[in-house]
Design a protein around this motif. Structure first.
Motif, PDB file in Angstrom:
ATOM      1  N   GLY A  49     -54.302  22.379  19.595  1.00  0.00           N
ATOM      2  CA  GLY A  49     -54.063  21.144  20.331  1.00  0.00           C
ATOM      3  C   GLY A  49     -55.278  20.438  20.887  1.00  0.00           C
ATOM      4  N   GLU A  50     -56.476  20.921  20.582  1.00  0.00           N
ATOM      5  CA  GLU A  50     -57.674  20.358  21.208  1.00  0.00           C
ATOM      6  C   GLU A  50     -57.866  18.878  20.883  1.00  0.00           C
ATOM      7  OE1 GLU A  50     -61.073  20.419  23.641  1.00  0.00           O
ATOM      8  OE2 GLU A  50     -59.383  21.807  23.432  1.00  0.00           O
ATOM      9  N   GLU A  51     -57.518  18.478  19.681  1.00  0.00           N
ATOM     10  CA  GLU A  51     -57.721  17.076  19.303  1.00  0.00           C
ATOM     11  C   GLU A  51     -56.814  16.146  20.109  1.00  0.00           C
ATOM     12  OE1 GLU A  51     -57.538  14.151  15.372  1.00  0.00           O
ATOM     13  OE2 GLU A  51     -57.454  16.326  15.130  1.00  0.00           O
ATOM     14  N   LYS A  52     -55.576  16.559  20.321  1.00  0.00           N
ATOM     15  CA  LYS A  52     -54.635  15.715  21.058  1.00  0.00           C
ATOM     16  C   LYS A  52     -54.743  15.891  22.570  1.00  0.00           C
ATOM     17  CE  LYS A  52     -51.031  14.917  17.632  1.00  0.00           C
ATOM     18  NZ  LYS A  52     -49.570  14.827  17.416  1.00  0.00           N
ATOM     19  N   LEU A  53     -55.125  17.086  22.987  1.00  0.00           N
ATOM     20  CA  LEU A  53     -55.237  17.381  24.417  1.00  0.00           C
ATOM     21  C   LEU A  53     -56.600  18.025  24.674  1.00  0.00           C
ATOM     22  CD1 LEU A  53     -51.668  18.888  25.016  1.00  0.00           C
ATOM     23  CD2 LEU A  53     -52.481  16.678  25.846  1.00  0.00           C
ATOM     24  N   PRO A  54     -57.648  17.239  24.737  1.00  0.00           N
ATOM     25  CA  PRO A  54     -58.991  17.795  24.905  1.00  0.00           C
ATOM     26  C   PRO A  54     -59.084  18.720  26.119  1.00  0.00           C
ATOM     27  CG  PRO A  54     -59.097  15.452  24.432  1.00  0.00           C
ATOM     28  CD  PRO A  54     -57.656  15.767  24.655  1.00  0.00           C
ATOM     29  N   GLY A  55     -59.669  19.880  25.892  1.00  0.00           N
ATOM     30  CA  GLY A  55     -59.827  20.859  26.959  1.00  0.00           C
ATOM     31  C   GLY A  55     -58.751  21.918  26.983  1.00  0.00           C
ATOM     32  N   VAL A  56     -57.665  21.706  26.226  1.00  0.00           N
ATOM     33  CA  VAL A  56     -56.530  22.624  26.317  1.00  0.00           C
ATOM     34  C   VAL A  56     -56.875  24.019  25.803  1.00  0.00           C
ATOM     35  CG1 VAL A  56     -55.489  22.147  24.050  1.00  0.00           C
ATOM     36  CG2 VAL A  56     -54.018  22.735  25.999  1.00  0.00           C
ATOM     37  N   ASN A  57     -57.848  24.106  24.896  1.00  0.00           N
ATOM     38  CA  ASN A  57     -58.155  25.426  24.327  1.00  0.00           C
ATOM     39  C   ASN A  57     -58.821  26.367  25.325  1.00  0.00           C
ATOM     40  OD1 ASN A  57     -60.588  24.106  24.409  1.00  0.00           O
ATOM     41  ND2 ASN A  57     -61.238  24.695  22.348  1.00  0.00           N
ATOM     42  N   THR A  58     -59.312  25.829  26.432  1.00  0.00           N
ATOM     43  CA  THR A  58     -59.898  26.691  27.464  1.00  0.00           C
ATOM     44  C   THR A  58     -59.170  26.545  28.806  1.00  0.00           C
ATOM     45  OG1 THR A  58     -61.518  24.962  28.003  1.00  0.00           O
ATOM     46  CG2 THR A  58     -62.190  26.656  26.415  1.00  0.00           C
ATOM     47  N   ALA A  59     -58.046  25.841  28.794  1.00  0.00           N
ATOM     48  CA  ALA A  59     -57.317  25.593  30.042  1.00  0.00           C
ATOM     49  C   ALA A  59     -56.734  26.888  30.605  1.00  0.00           C
ATOM     50  CB  ALA A  59     -56.193  24.589  29.801  1.00  0.00           C
ATOM     51  N   GLN A  60     -56.684  26.971  31.921  1.00  0.00           N
ATOM     52  CA  GLN A  60     -56.083  28.127  32.589  1.00  0.00           C
ATOM     53  C   GLN A  60     -54.565  28.049  32.463  1.00  0.00           C
ATOM     54  OE1 GLN A  60     -56.483  28.143  36.831  1.00  0.00           O
ATOM     55  NE2 GLN A  60     -55.574  30.168  37.094  1.00  0.00           N
ATOM     56  N   PHE A  61     -53.933  29.172  32.142  1.00  0.00           N
ATOM     57  CA  PHE A  61     -52.476  29.246  32.043  1.00  0.00           C
ATOM     58  C   PHE A  61     -51.957  30.021  33.245  1.00  0.00           C
ATOM     59  CE2 PHE A  61     -48.732  31.586  29.999  1.00  0.00           C
ATOM     60  CZ  PHE A  61     -47.849  30.547  30.257  1.00  0.00           C
ATOM     61  N   ARG A  62     -51.000  29.441  33.966  1.00  0.00           N
ATOM     62  CA  ARG A  62     -50.455  30.117  35.145  1.00  0.00           C
ATOM     63  C   ARG A  62     -48.992  29.735  35.349  1.00  0.00           C
ATOM     64  NH1 ARG A  62     -49.733  27.068  39.731  1.00  0.00           N
ATOM     65  NH2 ARG A  62     -50.721  25.005  39.829  1.00  0.00           N
ATOM     66  N   CYS A  63     -48.334  30.469  36.239  1.00  0.00           N
ATOM     67  CA  CYS A  63     -46.946  30.192  36.587  1.00  0.00           C
ATOM     68  C   CYS A  63     -46.872  29.376  37.877  1.00  0.00           C
ATOM     69  CB  CYS A  63     -46.162  31.496  36.761  1.00  0.00           C
ATOM     70  SG  CYS A  63     -45.865  32.390  35.212  1.00  0.00           S
ATOM     71  N   LEU A  64     -45.793  28.647  38.007  1.00  0.00           N
ATOM     72  CA  LEU A  64     -45.554  27.826  39.193  1.00  0.00           C
ATOM     73  C   LEU A  64     -45.429  28.709  40.433  1.00  0.00           C
ATOM     74  CD1 LEU A  64     -44.821  24.703  39.664  1.00  0.00           C
ATOM     75  CD2 LEU A  64     -42.469  25.522  39.862  1.00  0.00           C
ATOM     76  N   THR A  65     -45.907  28.204  41.560  1.00  0.00           N
ATOM     77  CA  THR A  65     -45.763  28.906  42.832  1.00  0.00           C
ATOM     78  C   THR A  65     -44.982  28.038  43.807  1.00  0.00           C
ATOM     79  OG1 THR A  65     -47.757  28.004  43.873  1.00  0.00           O
ATOM     80  CG2 THR A  65     -48.035  29.945  42.449  1.00  0.00           C
ATOM     81  N   ALA A  66     -44.586  28.634  44.903  1.00  0.00           N
ATOM     82  CA  ALA A  66     -43.824  27.896  45.915  1.00  0.00           C
ATOM     83  C   ALA A  66     -44.657  26.787  46.545  1.00  0.00           C
ATOM     84  CB  ALA A  66     -43.326  28.855  46.993  1.00  0.00           C
ATOM     85  N   GLN A  67     -45.973  26.903  46.461  1.00  0.00           N
ATOM     86  CA  GLN A  67     -46.845  25.888  47.052  1.00  0.00           C
ATOM     87  C   GLN A  67     -47.017  24.665  46.155  1.00  0.00           C
ATOM     88  OE1 GLN A  67     -47.773  29.340  47.161  1.00  0.00           O
ATOM     89  NE2 GLN A  67     -46.711  29.218  49.136  1.00  0.00           N
ATOM     90  N   ASP A  68     -46.614  24.782  44.898  1.00  0.00           N
ATOM     91  CA  ASP A  68     -46.784  23.676  43.956  1.00  0.00           C
ATOM     92  C   ASP A  68     -45.740  22.589  44.174  1.00  0.00           C
ATOM     93  OD1 ASP A  68     -49.015  24.433  42.302  1.00  0.00           O
ATOM     94  OD2 ASP A  68     -47.751  26.014  41.466  1.00  0.00           O
ATOM     95  N   ASN A  69     -46.103  21.379  43.799  1.00  0.00           N
ATOM     96  CA  ASN A  69     -45.184  20.246  43.785  1.00  0.00           C
ATOM     97  C   ASN A  69     -45.126  19.749  42.346  1.00  0.00           C
ATOM     98  OD1 ASN A  69     -44.450  17.326  43.753  1.00  0.00           O
ATOM     99  ND2 ASN A  69     -44.274  17.619  45.961  1.00  0.00           N
ATOM    100  N   VAL A  70     -43.973  19.910  41.696  1.00  0.00           N
ATOM    101  CA  VAL A  70     -43.870  19.597  40.271  1.00  0.00           C
ATOM    102  C   VAL A  70     -44.141  18.121  40.000  1.00  0.00           C
ATOM    103  CG1 VAL A  70     -42.333  19.583  38.263  1.00  0.00           C
ATOM    104  CG2 VAL A  70     -42.304  21.514  39.839  1.00  0.00           C
ATOM    105  N   GLU A  71     -43.670  17.255  40.887  1.00  0.00           N
ATOM    106  CA  GLU A  71     -43.913  15.823  40.681  1.00  0.00           C
ATOM    107  C   GLU A  71     -45.408  15.521  40.703  1.00  0.00           C
ATOM    108  OE1 GLU A  71     -42.425  11.455  42.319  1.00  0.00           O
ATOM    109  OE2 GLU A  71     -41.883  13.273  43.417  1.00  0.00           O
ATOM    110  N   GLU A  72     -46.133  16.146  41.618  1.00  0.00           N
ATOM    111  CA  GLU A  72     -47.583  15.936  41.670  1.00  0.00           C
ATOM    112  C   GLU A  72     -48.260  16.499  40.427  1.00  0.00           C
ATOM    113  OE1 GLU A  72     -49.083  17.542  45.295  1.00  0.00           O
ATOM    114  OE2 GLU A  72     -48.024  16.098  46.574  1.00  0.00           O
ATOM    115  N   LEU A  73     -47.820  17.672  39.978  1.00  0.00           N
ATOM    116  CA  LEU A  73     -48.392  18.258  38.760  1.00  0.00           C
ATOM    117  C   LEU A  73     -48.143  17.354  37.557  1.00  0.00           C
ATOM    118  CD1 LEU A  73     -47.386  22.019  39.176  1.00  0.00           C
ATOM    119  CD2 LEU A  73     -49.678  21.054  39.378  1.00  0.00           C
TER     120      LEU A  73
END
Length: 375
Positions: free
Chosen positions: A55-79
């Motif tokens: 996906g690097e061509e369509k989403l530059p940077g995705v090949n090194t992006a951090q992968f994580r799970c949602l936490t209670a502190q996150d706001n999905v709309e802001e994300l």
């Protein structure tokens, strides 16, 4: 006019280089991939691999992006509005033309079912143009099936160990993999057995003239609902320490949960001092309601979910646990409002504007059927 020095030019050039490192084609580089609360599912894991590898061509940077799970502190709309973030399995409520390339979410929101037969992996593959590639098609079908249906450990493992050997794995390595996999499931079985020590209470439930029961669990053990169903519960109601509640009916009973979700959504807004100003049929629809996200109706599994492990950002319900259990009983047992039930059974609705039935605003399916026949 101030003359630029060689140092100024060098500094400006470096700034441009940094900007180019951070942006490509006018977009921020992707720095983070976020899925729902832990644990991540197979379809999201496969989606991450697809995006990072292709996906690097369509989403530059995705090949090194951090992968994580949602936490209670996150706001999905802001994300969803952050241009450096990809969302997997969440965010559909906030998808628009500007961010749809970053939101990979099959869940139904406000009646939009266009992607309900997909999963994160198949959506990512389609986005990348890989969904019809021969080498990916079978894998994607299997991942989609596993996402929509309980996986079969024995079959999955038997195919995998043979495939490893055909690909040249040594027998010792295959044996180690088998041992690790079985040990993981043996540990799960031990934990499952330990749930018998958890406090559970049973509430009687009459279904089609047969005595069943609702099991009510207050705790956070993810294996407890399965254990309760193993013991014969028709419906399991779980209240987590966070206050979130899940309503999990046994699949083989094929219970119609539309009344339950409609009444809960209505009672939720009443408890918050609001009113649901939308038609009854919309209140009972699957998925989430965009402006009323507290209760999610997962139609494939028949589950009704108020946040929890996968969506810790969803506010906990304001409805007391006992009221929720009473709601499940009222909706599934098929009776009528006690003071009017005789006329109801005769097919006559006695509710009027001046003398309205206490259950009228619940719009129960059985009540609506009587009203339709009367008119």
């Amino acid at each position: 006019m101030t003359k630029l020095t060689e140092h100024d030019i060098s500094k400006a050039s470096r700034g441009q280089d940094l900007l180019l490192e951070f942006t490509t084609r006018g977009r921020l580089m992707i720095t983070e991939i976020v899925t729902h609360g832990s644990p991540a599912h197979l379809d999201e894991l496969v989606a991450v691999l697809l995006l990072q590898q292709h996906g690097e061509e369509k989403l530059p940077g995705v090949n090194t992006a951090q992968f994580r799970c949602l936490t209670a502190q996150d706001n999905v709309e802001e994300l969803a509005q952050r241009e450096d973030t990809v969302l997997l399995g969440l965010g559909a409520a906030f998808r628009d033309e500007g961010n749809k390339h970053r939101i990979v979410d099959e869940h139904v929101v406000t009646g939009d079912q266009t992607q309900k037969n997909e999963c994160a992996a198949t959506l990512a593959a389609k986005f990348l143009g890989l969904d019809q590639e021969f080498r990916w098609r079978k894998i994607l079908r299997a991942v989609l099936h596993t996402d929509k249906n309980p996986p079969n450990l024995a079959l999955d493992l038997s195919v995998t160990v043979m495939e490893f050997q055909l690909q040249g794995w040594g027998l010792h390595a295959v044996l180690q993999y088998t041992e690790m996999t079985l040990n993981a499931h043996l540990k799960k079985a031990d934990q499952f057995a330990a749930t018998s020590l958890l406090p559970m209470r049973q509430v009687e439930l009459q279904l089609n003239g047969k005595q069943q029961w609702i099991t009510v669990i207050e705790g956070d053990d993810p294996k407890a609902p399965a254990f309760a169903r193993f013991l014969g519960a028709a419906v399991v109601v779980v209240k987590n320490p966070s206050g979130h509640i899940q309503i999990l009916p046994t699949s083989h009973l094929r219970l119609d949960m539309r009344d339950v979700v409609r009444v809960l959504r209505s009672r939720e807004e009443w408890a918050r001092g609001n009113k649901l100003d939308i038609p009854w049929k919309q209140i009972e629809q699957e998925g989430a309601l965009k402006d009323y996200p507290t209760w999610f109706f997962h139609k494939e599994t028949n589950n009704i979910l108020n946040g929890g492990r996968s969506r810790p950002d969803i506010p906990a319900t304001k409805i007391p646990l006992d009221t929720i259990v009473e709601t499940v009983k009222m909706c599934l047992e098929g009776g009528f409002e006690p003071s009017r039930q005789e006329r109801c059974r005769e097919g006559i609705c006695t509710s009027t504007l001046k003398n309205q039935c206490r259950w009228y605003n619940f719009a129960l399916l059985r009540c609506r059927a009587i009203q339709v026949k009367m008119h």
